[in-house]
Scaffold this motif. Structure first.
Motif, mmCIF file in Angstrom:
data_model
loop_
_atom_site.group_PDB
_atom_site.id
_atom_site.type_symbol
_atom_site.label_atom_id
_atom_site.label_comp_id
_atom_site.label_asym_id
_atom_site.label_seq_id
_atom_site.Cartn_x
_atom_site.Cartn_y
_atom_site.Cartn_z
ATOM 1 N N UNK A 120 0.864 -1.179 0.000
ATOM 2 C CA UNK A 120 0.000 0.000 0.000
ATOM 3 C C UNK A 120 0.899 1.228 0.000
ATOM 4 N N UNK A 121 0.349 2.402 -0.343
ATOM 5 C CA UNK A 121 1.130 3.640 -0.195
ATOM 6 C C UNK A 121 1.477 3.849 1.285
ATOM 7 N N UNK A 122 2.539 4.595 1.589
ATOM 8 C CA UNK A 122 2.984 4.759 2.973
ATOM 9 C C UNK A 122 1.895 5.239 3.939
ATOM 10 N N UNK A 123 1.107 6.244 3.560
ATOM 11 C CA UNK A 123 0.042 6.711 4.457
ATOM 12 C C UNK A 123 -0.945 5.594 4.778
ATOM 13 N N UNK A 124 -1.283 4.815 3.769
ATOM 14 C CA UNK A 124 -2.246 3.747 3.993
ATOM 15 C C UNK A 124 -1.678 2.656 4.890
ATOM 16 N N UNK A 125 -0.390 2.367 4.755
ATOM 17 C CA UNK A 125 0.240 1.390 5.642
ATOM 18 C C UNK A 125 0.111 1.860 7.088
ATOM 19 N N UNK A 126 0.434 3.131 7.325
ATOM 20 C CA UNK A 126 0.387 3.670 8.693
ATOM 21 C C UNK A 126 -1.035 3.707 9.237
ATOM 22 N N UNK A 127 -2.008 4.030 8.391
ATOM 23 C CA UNK A 127 -3.404 4.099 8.847
ATOM 24 C C UNK A 127 -3.955 2.695 9.084
ATOM 25 N N UNK A 128 -3.601 1.743 8.248
ATOM 26 C CA UNK A 128 -4.019 0.360 8.489
ATOM 27 C C UNK A 128 -3.396 -0.174 9.792
ATOM 28 N N UNK A 129 -2.138 0.184 10.032
ATOM 29 C CA UNK A 129 -1.481 -0.164 11.293
ATOM 30 C C UNK A 129 -2.266 0.419 12.466
ATOM 31 N N UNK A 130 -2.629 1.692 12.364
ATOM 32 C CA UNK A 130 -3.405 2.353 13.418
ATOM 33 C C UNK A 130 -4.704 1.592 13.689
ATOM 34 N N UNK A 131 -5.442 1.307 12.633
ATOM 35 C CA UNK A 131 -6.736 0.643 12.797
ATOM 36 C C UNK A 131 -6.586 -0.714 13.468
ATOM 37 N N UNK A 132 -5.659 -1.519 12.990
ATOM 38 C CA UNK A 132 -5.487 -2.863 13.573
ATOM 39 C C UNK A 132 -5.045 -2.792 15.024
ATOM 40 N N UNK A 133 -4.187 -1.824 15.352
ATOM 41 C CA UNK A 133 -3.750 -1.684 16.736
ATOM 42 C C UNK A 133 -4.914 -1.289 17.630
ATOM 43 N N UNK A 134 -5.803 -0.427 17.134
ATOM 44 C CA UNK A 134 -7.003 -0.062 17.894
ATOM 45 C C UNK A 134 -7.894 -1.292 18.080
ATOM 46 N N UNK A 135 -8.028 -2.093 17.047
ATOM 47 C CA UNK A 135 -8.871 -3.294 17.131
ATOM 48 C C UNK A 135 -8.305 -4.281 18.161
ATOM 49 N N UNK A 136 -7.002 -4.464 18.182
ATOM 50 C CA UNK A 136 -6.386 -5.376 19.156
ATOM 51 C C UNK A 136 -6.608 -4.849 20.566
ATOM 52 N N UNK A 137 -6.478 -3.552 20.745
ATOM 53 C CA UNK A 137 -6.753 -2.899 22.042
ATOM 54 C C UNK A 137 -5.972 -3.583 23.170
#
Length: 198
Positions: free
Chosen positions: A117-134
């Motif tokens: 993915x483009x760099x911004x999307x990699x970072x945002x997908x990382x953010x989302x998954x980390x929030x989901x793991x909580x």
């Protein structure tokens, strides 16, 4: 950083904290939400300075734990410790936290190395998954935003703004953020990607 970055604790800043809400609290002077929010925000600002002082590999498991501890360690005894043996209503089951976190870090490394993915999307997908793991009892959204900022910089991008350009009240900004997270839950990363740069 803006005030809305603190996790929503309710509207009443002067609302006294209950004994259960104070469990694990380090400063004894904190008795209400406003004092708690202020103490947490000061601790997070120190962690932000520490995190960006030098190059760090945010995809290191130990760094994420250290970052959470630095963000909240002057306020909460449990800072840097994964959620315990009680399942919460949000996040993965406590016994899956370590495995899910390691899988996330491996996935993000793969995405970055292979430019999936483009760099911004990699970072945002990382953010989302980390929030989901909580992984932690509290502060997961704040940790995820700061960690994603570090990852964006690591990938050659600017830090995200996370809604600071939206000229509305904090509650509305938070509503937009939560709506973007829910869209990402339904596999539509677009709103969260747009929000991160708004």
């Amino acid at each position: 950083m803006t005030d809305w970055l603190a996790d929503a604790q309710g509207d009443g800043a002067a609302t006294p904290l209950t004994p259960a809400e104070r469990e694990g609290l380090i400063p004894t002077y904190i008795t209400n939400r406003a004092e708690l929010n202020e103490a947490e925000q000061l601790n997070i600002l120190e962690a932000d300075t520490w995190a960006f002082r030098r190059k760090r590999d945010v995809l290191d498991h130990g760094l994420l734990v250290s970052l959470h501890k630095r963000m909240l360690g002057k306020v909460w005894r449990w800072a840097g410790a994964f959620s315990g043996e009680v399942n919460r209503r949000i996040g993965v089951d406590y016994w899956l936290i370590e495995a899910e976190l390691r899988q996330l870090l491996d996935d993000v490394r793969y995405w970055a190395e292979n430019q999936t993915f483009p760099p911004d999307e990699i970072a945002v997908r990382f953010h989302h998954r980390l929030v989901v793991i909580h992984p932690f009892p509290n502060g997961n959204g704040r940790l995820s935003r700061l960690a994603s900022d570090l990852l964006a910089v690591q990938l050659g991008q600017e830090r995200f703004t996370w809604g600071r350009a939206i000229l509305v009240e904090a509650a509305e900004t938070r509503r937009l953020y939560v709506a973007a997270l829910r869209a990402a839950d339904m596999h539509d990363i677009g709103p969260l990607l747009a929000f991160a740069r708004s």
